[in-house]
Design an enzyme around this catalytic site. Structure first.
Site, short mmCIF file in Angstrom:
data_model
loop_
_atom_site.label_atom_id
_atom_site.label_comp_id
_atom_site.label_asym_id
_atom_site.label_seq_id
_atom_site.Cartn_x
_atom_site.Cartn_y
_atom_site.Cartn_z
N LYS A 1 14.32 -18.11 8.88
CA LYS A 1 15.77 -18.28 8.98
C LYS A 1 16.23 -17.72 10.33
O LYS A 1 15.89 -16.58 10.69
CB LYS A 1 16.47 -17.55 7.84
CG LYS A 1 16.20 -18.16 6.47
CD LYS A 1 16.80 -19.54 6.33
CE LYS A 1 16.67 -20.09 4.94
NZ LYS A 1 17.29 -21.44 4.80
N LYS B 1 17.21 -32.07 -1.31
CA LYS B 1 17.44 -31.01 -2.30
C LYS B 1 18.16 -31.60 -3.50
O LYS B 1 19.21 -32.24 -3.35
CB LYS B 1 18.26 -29.87 -1.70
CG LYS B 1 17.53 -29.09 -0.61
CD LYS B 1 18.42 -27.99 -0.05
CE LYS B 1 17.68 -27.16 1.00
NZ LYS B 1 18.56 -26.14 1.61
#
Length: 327
Positions: free
Chosen positions: A150, A246
């Site tokens: 991240k 997703k």
């Protein structure tokens, strides 16, 4: 007409450690679970309300409640796609319908969906946003050889260099969650090949990614926040090399499968992705991953306690769900 009984529950699951991305930090996984009971069988589905799109557990529950009459009256998965909009609410119901159909028919979801018999898949393991030294330490402890870093609005290259130094054996995905500047992307792209970097995910904000038409370097770029349903794929294919599918955004396994197949037809790579959640949320995505080129399905590894009968993770691979869990 079939009669079903629907139960909706909001669940807050503590994490082992804080999970930080460019938009903030979470300490709990907030999910909404739907259970559909019919003819002595029960199907379950779970989703993550996505604050990025204004969803909360309460708003998701209210959206599902608004469709209660149709769902309990026997709505089909096909009709559900028109009755509810894409998002977490439809995802929980759609996945519960898949599980219920599997339980009632005695056939696993992968057969019902025309998928190959599922096998264990390699999953990325996420390194939460932090200072380079912290991320390097987390990388040393991470299982497997595919790590997802991240990144924040700055300092991305230093973080990638630190993780690569700690884990030179690993392939790296850099996930910016819309937080990179054009200059930062250019700097990372120039050095990507020497840092084990194989993919950059959503560098710029959704709706502001036209710059990717002339992006620097040869590193592949994957859409996440810019992509929701199969209807987005042609636009995505103009600017990106791959798409992160997703279930929570697409609105369930039904649309996620359509999205993955449309992406393949458009020449895009496909990542089966996830939100931070337990194995019940992850199980349908493991089946989706059978069509994907990569998977990021490590959500349950962040939970302090997973659901009973959860998915098995071994050395960076996740095994398909058993019927006791889902599908």
């Amino acid at each position: 007409m079939a009669h079903r009984r629907m139960t909706i529950t909001a669940i807050s699951s503590p994490l082992k450690a804080p999970f930080a991305i460019s938009r903030g930090t979470k300490t709990h996984a907030e999910t909404v679970r739907v259970v559909l009971e019919e003819a002595g069988k029960a199907g379950r589905g779970e989703s993550v309300p996505y604050g990025r799109y204004g969803e909360t557990p309460q708003s998701v529950i209210e959206e599902i409640e608004a469709a209660r009459a149709e769902v309990e009256g026997g709505i089909s998965r096909e009709a559900l796609q028109a009755r509810m909009k894409p998002g977490a609410a439809r995802c929980a119901v759609d996945c519960a319908l898949w599980d219920l159909e599997a339980k009632l028919s005695g056939q696993p979801v992968w057969q019902l969906a025309g998928l190959p018999e599922p096998k264990p898949v390699e999953t990325a393991v996420t390194i939460s946003l932090g200072v380079p030294e912290e991320m390097a330490e987390a990388a040393r402890a991470a299982p497997g050889r595919l790590l997802k870093l991240k990144l924040g609005s700055e300092g991305g290259l230093a973080r990638i260099e630190a993780v690569h130094g700690a884990r030179p054996d690993a392939r790296l995905i850099a996930d910016a969650n819309e937080g990179l500047s054009a200059a930062e992307l250019a700097a990372i792209s120039r050095k990507a090949a020497g840092l084990g970097l194989v993919l950059i995910e959503q560098p710029f904000a959704a709706g502001k990614d036209e710059a990717l038409l002339k992006r620097p370097g040869a590193i592949a770029v994957c859409a996440d926040e810019s992509a929701h349903t199969a209807g987005d794929i042609q636009m995505i294919a103009r600017m990106y090399d791959a798409v992160n599918v997703k279930l929570d955004k697409a609105g369930g396994l039904t649309e996620a499968l359509a999205m993955a197949r449309a992406a393949k037809a458009a020449g895009l790579g496909v990542m089966a992705g996830c939100m931070v959640a337990g194995s019940l949320s992850m199980a349908p995505a493991v089946l989706l991953a059978q069509l994907a080129d990569a998977a990021d399905l490590d959500g349950p590894l962040w939970l302090a306690e997973d659901v009973e009968g959860g998915l098995a993770y071994t050395e960076g691979f996740v095994s398909p769900p058993g019927a006791r869990l889902w599908g």
